[in-house]
Design a protein around this motif. Structure first.
Motif, PDB file in Angstrom:
ATOM      1  N   VAL A  84      -4.841   7.419   6.386  1.00 39.47           N
ATOM      2  CA  VAL A  84      -5.842   6.411   6.020  1.00 39.47           C
ATOM      3  C   VAL A  84      -5.166   5.073   5.730  1.00 39.47           C
ATOM      4  CG1 VAL A  84      -7.571   5.748   4.307  1.00 39.47           C
ATOM      5  CG2 VAL A  84      -7.480   8.116   5.133  1.00 39.47           C
ATOM      6  N   ALA A  85      -4.141   5.103   4.900  1.00 45.68           N
ATOM      7  CA  ALA A  85      -3.435   3.869   4.542  1.00 45.68           C
ATOM      8  C   ALA A  85      -2.687   3.281   5.734  1.00 45.68           C
ATOM      9  CB  ALA A  85      -2.476   4.138   3.389  1.00 45.68           C
ATOM     10  N   MET A  86      -2.029   4.150   6.490  1.00 46.56           N
ATOM     11  CA  MET A  86      -1.256   3.665   7.632  1.00 46.56           C
ATOM     12  C   MET A  86      -2.157   2.979   8.652  1.00 46.56           C
ATOM     13  SD  MET A  86       1.973   4.338   7.092  1.00 46.56           S
ATOM     14  CE  MET A  86       2.822   4.404   8.676  1.00 46.56           C
ATOM     15  N   ALA A  87      -3.315   3.561   8.912  1.00 49.97           N
ATOM     16  CA  ALA A  87      -4.241   2.974   9.879  1.00 49.97           C
ATOM     17  C   ALA A  87      -4.767   1.627   9.394  1.00 49.97           C
ATOM     18  CB  ALA A  87      -5.405   3.929  10.135  1.00 49.97           C
ATOM     19  N   GLU A  88      -5.053   1.542   8.099  1.00 53.15           N
ATOM     20  CA  GLU A  88      -5.563   0.277   7.557  1.00 53.15           C
ATOM     21  C   GLU A  88      -4.521  -0.834   7.660  1.00 53.15           C
ATOM     22  OE1 GLU A  88      -6.421  -1.568   3.210  1.00 53.15           O
ATOM     23  OE2 GLU A  88      -7.464   0.308   3.633  1.00 53.15           O
ATOM     24  N   VAL A  89      -3.298  -0.525   7.273  1.00 57.12           N
ATOM     25  CA  VAL A  89      -2.248  -1.548   7.311  1.00 57.12           C
ATOM     26  C   VAL A  89      -1.900  -1.917   8.753  1.00 57.12           C
ATOM     27  CG1 VAL A  89       0.125  -2.089   6.661  1.00 57.12           C
ATOM     28  CG2 VAL A  89      -1.353  -0.854   5.064  1.00 57.12           C
ATOM     29  N   ALA A  90      -1.964  -0.960   9.657  1.00 56.86           N
ATOM     30  CA  ALA A  90      -1.686  -1.253  11.066  1.00 56.86           C
ATOM     31  C   ALA A  90      -2.618  -2.334  11.603  1.00 56.86           C
ATOM     32  CB  ALA A  90      -1.820   0.015  11.903  1.00 56.86           C
ATOM     33  N   VAL A 139       0.840  -1.195   0.000  1.00 58.57           N
ATOM     34  CA  VAL A 139       0.000   0.000   0.000  1.00 58.57           C
ATOM     35  C   VAL A 139       0.877   1.248   0.000  1.00 58.57           C
ATOM     36  CG1 VAL A 139      -1.805   1.265   1.229  1.00 58.57           C
ATOM     37  CG2 VAL A 139      -1.792  -1.246   1.248  1.00 58.57           C
ATOM     38  N   VAL A 140       0.568   2.171  -0.899  1.00 59.21           N
ATOM     39  CA  VAL A 140       1.236   3.467  -0.967  1.00 59.21           C
ATOM     40  C   VAL A 140       0.259   4.516  -0.459  1.00 59.21           C
ATOM     41  CG1 VAL A 140       2.269   5.206  -2.479  1.00 59.21           C
ATOM     42  CG2 VAL A 140       2.711   2.781  -2.884  1.00 59.21           C
ATOM     43  N   PRO A 141       0.600   5.268   0.585  1.00 57.26           N
ATOM     44  CA  PRO A 141      -0.353   6.179   1.218  1.00 57.26           C
ATOM     45  C   PRO A 141      -0.642   7.467   0.447  1.00 57.26           C
ATOM     46  CG  PRO A 141       1.393   5.508   2.738  1.00 57.26           C
ATOM     47  CD  PRO A 141       1.841   5.162   1.359  1.00 57.26           C
ATOM     48  N   PHE A 142      -0.284   7.515  -0.828  1.00 59.87           N
ATOM     49  CA  PHE A 142      -0.429   8.749  -1.586  1.00 59.87           C
ATOM     50  C   PHE A 142      -1.024   8.460  -2.964  1.00 59.87           C
ATOM     51  CE2 PHE A 142       3.329   9.009   1.162  1.00 59.87           C
ATOM     52  CZ  PHE A 142       2.872   9.961   2.058  1.00 59.87           C
ATOM     53  N   ALA A 143      -1.453   9.533  -3.631  1.00 61.29           N
ATOM     54  CA  ALA A 143      -2.035   9.408  -4.962  1.00 61.29           C
ATOM     55  C   ALA A 143      -0.958   9.020  -5.973  1.00 61.29           C
ATOM     56  CB  ALA A 143      -2.683  10.734  -5.364  1.00 61.29           C
ATOM     57  N   THR A 155      11.835 -12.567  -6.777  1.00 61.78           N
ATOM     58  CA  THR A 155      12.599 -13.341  -5.796  1.00 61.78           C
ATOM     59  C   THR A 155      11.758 -14.040  -4.735  1.00 61.78           C
ATOM     60  OG1 THR A 155      12.928 -11.371  -4.407  1.00 61.78           O
ATOM     61  CG2 THR A 155      14.594 -11.831  -6.080  1.00 61.78           C
ATOM     62  N   LEU A 156      10.563 -13.534  -4.444  1.00 65.11           N
ATOM     63  CA  LEU A 156       9.741 -14.136  -3.394  1.00 65.11           C
ATOM     64  C   LEU A 156       8.842 -15.253  -3.900  1.00 65.11           C
ATOM     65  CD1 LEU A 156       8.665 -11.022  -1.286  1.00 65.11           C
ATOM     66  CD2 LEU A 156      10.373 -12.762  -0.697  1.00 65.11           C
ATOM     67  N   GLY A 157       8.695 -15.349  -5.211  1.00 66.83           N
ATOM     68  CA  GLY A 157       7.868 -16.412  -5.762  1.00 66.83           C
ATOM     69  C   GLY A 157       6.382 -16.122  -5.724  1.00 66.83           C
ATOM     70  N   GLN A 158       6.002 -14.916  -5.330  1.00 64.28           N
ATOM     71  CA  GLN A 158       4.610 -14.489  -5.329  1.00 64.28           C
ATOM     72  C   GLN A 158       4.548 -13.073  -5.883  1.00 64.28           C
ATOM     73  OE1 GLN A 158       1.918 -16.177  -4.588  1.00 64.28           O
ATOM     74  NE2 GLN A 158       2.763 -17.998  -3.576  1.00 64.28           N
ATOM     75  N   THR A 159       3.441 -12.737  -6.506  1.00 72.98           N
ATOM     76  CA  THR A 159       3.277 -11.396  -7.054  1.00 72.98           C
ATOM     77  C   THR A 159       3.116 -10.367  -5.942  1.00 72.98           C
ATOM     78  OG1 THR A 159       2.217 -12.241  -9.046  1.00 72.98           O
ATOM     79  CG2 THR A 159       1.830  -9.926  -8.518  1.00 72.98           C
ATOM     80  N   MET A 160       3.828  -9.267  -6.049  1.00 73.92           N
ATOM     81  CA  MET A 160       3.617  -8.126  -5.169  1.00 73.92           C
ATOM     82  C   MET A 160       3.045  -7.000  -6.018  1.00 73.92           C
ATOM     83  SD  MET A 160       6.285  -5.891  -2.820  1.00 73.92           S
ATOM     84  CE  MET A 160       6.467  -7.153  -1.564  1.00 73.92           C
ATOM     85  N   TYR A 161       1.881  -6.501  -5.638  1.00 75.38           N
ATOM     86  CA  TYR A 161       1.279  -5.424  -6.409  1.00 75.38           C
ATOM     87  C   TYR A 161       1.153  -4.165  -5.549  1.00 75.38           C
ATOM     88  CZ  TYR A 161      -3.254  -6.249  -4.092  1.00 75.38           C
ATOM     89  OH  TYR A 161      -4.265  -6.377  -3.176  1.00 75.38           O
ATOM     90  N   VAL A 162       1.132  -3.032  -6.211  1.00 71.21           N
ATOM     91  CA  VAL A 162       1.081  -1.737  -5.540  1.00 71.21           C
ATOM     92  C   VAL A 162      -0.332  -1.190  -5.584  1.00 71.21           C
ATOM     93  CG1 VAL A 162       1.891   0.668  -5.594  1.00 71.21           C
ATOM     94  CG2 VAL A 162       3.491  -1.216  -6.060  1.00 71.21           C
ATOM     95  N   GLU A 163      -0.819  -0.726  -4.450  1.00 73.91           N
ATOM     96  CA  GLU A 163      -2.148  -0.121  -4.359  1.00 73.91           C
ATOM     97  C   GLU A 163      -2.027   1.274  -3.753  1.00 73.91           C
ATOM     98  OE1 GLU A 163      -6.152  -0.616  -1.659  1.00 73.91           O
ATOM     99  OE2 GLU A 163      -5.239  -2.450  -2.445  1.00 73.91           O
ATOM    100  N   ASN A 164      -2.390   2.289  -4.520  1.00 73.37           N
ATOM    101  CA  ASN A 164      -2.383   3.659  -4.013  1.00 73.37           C
ATOM    102  C   ASN A 164      -3.633   3.905  -3.186  1.00 73.37           C
ATOM    103  OD1 ASN A 164      -0.841   3.868  -6.853  1.00 73.37           O
ATOM    104  ND2 ASN A 164      -0.066   5.445  -5.456  1.00 73.37           N
ATOM    105  N   LYS A 165      -3.437   4.414  -1.969  1.00 78.44           N
ATOM    106  CA  LYS A 165      -4.571   4.675  -1.078  1.00 78.44           C
ATOM    107  C   LYS A 165      -4.335   6.012  -0.378  1.00 78.44           C
ATOM    108  CE  LYS A 165      -7.589   2.128   2.043  1.00 78.44           C
ATOM    109  NZ  LYS A 165      -8.578   1.781   0.999  1.00 78.44           N
ATOM    110  N   PRO A 166      -4.601   7.130  -1.087  1.00 78.98           N
ATOM    111  CA  PRO A 166      -4.365   8.451  -0.497  1.00 78.98           C
ATOM    112  C   PRO A 166      -5.434   8.836   0.512  1.00 78.98           C
ATOM    113  CG  PRO A 166      -5.351   8.681  -2.664  1.00 78.98           C
ATOM    114  CD  PRO A 166      -5.113   7.198  -2.463  1.00 78.98           C
ATOM    115  N   GLY A 167      -5.129   9.891   1.261  1.00 73.76           N
ATOM    116  CA  GLY A 167      -6.110  10.423   2.194  1.00 73.76           C
ATOM    117  C   GLY A 167      -5.533  10.692   3.560  1.00 73.76           C
ATOM    118  N   GLY A 168      -5.891  11.853   4.128  1.00 73.29           N
ATOM    119  CA  GLY A 168      -5.493  12.167   5.502  1.00 73.29           C
ATOM    120  C   GLY A 168      -4.005  12.245   5.714  1.00 73.29           C
TER     121      GLY A 168
END
Length: 322
Positions: A74-80, A34-38, A57-70
């Motif tokens: 917003v993103a930090m609280a969700e991931v916490a 999660v990226v906390p910005f637009a 290297t990890l053998g699984q897909t890692m994808y990026v999700e932008n989640k701006p706000g506050g």
């Protein structure tokens, strides 16, 4: 549930120690970063660079999700609160070293709610103006601004963002007064800066180098300690009458505190290698970003140092959230 997961559950329920190979089970599915910005800023460039390498290297897909706000809250609280063991967040100078001192109450604890993984990259702030501004050096811009207190506007990705911090730092050092216009992310801010609705901004190098080279923005100074290879003719702020001045944004990988330490340790090793890989260095170097990659303990110490560094600046500038 897979056979491997059943075996691990059975072992844990009986109180027996998990075998050494159990740690290698992570990751078992797609990883969300999660990226906390637009979209459109340095944060996305850093995140996508490391995600691409870790996918290999990890053998699984890692994808990026932008989640701006506050301001990133917003993103930090969700991931916490995430407990799926496969959700990460891109830590940033704003969410870790600024927000604790400008918000009366945060929806997350930057220390207790996260496990630092590794410092990924440092990005120099570039002080840029729209070409209509009749200043070609930082000294000329400072003189221009001093004659027009409160008449010039500068933008940022939001209150408490790295760009806001960088410009307030310059304002204090140069004793000038400009009006701050906060946006919801670097992308919207750049739209208005390129359109001439803003006079100036301090932006991470990856997001604006292409516009500087195209003549759509003029770079007056870099916040780095030394001149950038991509802009050899642009002096640093320190060179232009402000010795010791340095302003860089930084980005690191964080996991929620609920994530197993063995998984964090594995991720830290792989993430450090990923950001220091040839491909990552070439990608980041092209945008003047410096790849770092260190240990969780080193990243934790770095965060603490940055908090101590910026607290007095924020209090003096009276920076408040939106």
């Amino acid at each position: 549930m897979t056979d491997l997961q059943r075996r691990l559950l059975l072992l844990s329920s009986t109180g027996l120690a998990l075998p050494s190979w159990a740690d290698t089970a992570w990751p078992s599915r797609t990883i969300r970063l999660v990226v906390p910005f637009a979209p459109g800023g340095s944060s996305e460039i850093v995140a996508r660079t490391v995600a691409a390498e870790l996918t290999k290297t990890l053998g699984q897909t890692m994808y990026v999700e932008n989640k701006p706000g506050g301001a990133g809250n917003v993103a930090m609280a969700e991931v916490a609160r995430a407990d799926d063991q496969h959700t990460l967040v891109l830590g940033h100078i704003g969410t870790l070293a600024v927000n604790p001192y400008i918000f009366d109450k945060l929806p997350y604890d930057p220390v207790k709610d996260f496990r630092p993984v590794t410092l990924l990259a440092k990005v120099p702030s570039l002080y840029v103006v729209h070409p209509d501004v009749p200043a070609r050096t930082l000294q000329e811009f400072v003189a221009y601004a001093r004659k027009r207190p409160g008449q010039l506007n500068y933008g940022s990705a939001g209150n408490g963002s790295a760009g806001h911090l960088a410009m307030e730092y310059l304002k204090m050092a140069a004793n000038i007064f400009m009006l701050h216009v906060p946006y919801r992310g670097t992308g919207p801010q750049l739209t208005d800066l390129l359109g001439g609705r803003l006079e100036a901004a301090a932006v991470g190098a990856p997001a604006v180098l292409q516009f500087i080279k195209a003549g759509k923005l003029r770079c007056l100074a870099t916040g780095s300690r030394e001149r950038l290879p991509q802009l050899p003719d642009v002096p640093t702020v320190a060179e232009q009458g402000f010795p010791g001045f340095e302003m860089t944004q930084w980005y690191g990988l964080l996991a929620p505190s609920s994530m197993a330490q063995a998984s964090v340790d594995k991720l830290a090793v792989e993430a450090a290698k990923a950001i220091r890989s040839v491909g990552s260095k070439e990608r980041l170097g092209a945008d003047s970003a410096e790849a770092v990659g260190n240990t969780p303990a080193q990243f934790a110490a770095f965060i603490a140092q940055e908090q101590q560094r910026w607290k007095p600046v924020l209090l003096r500038a009276k920076v408040r959230p939106d």
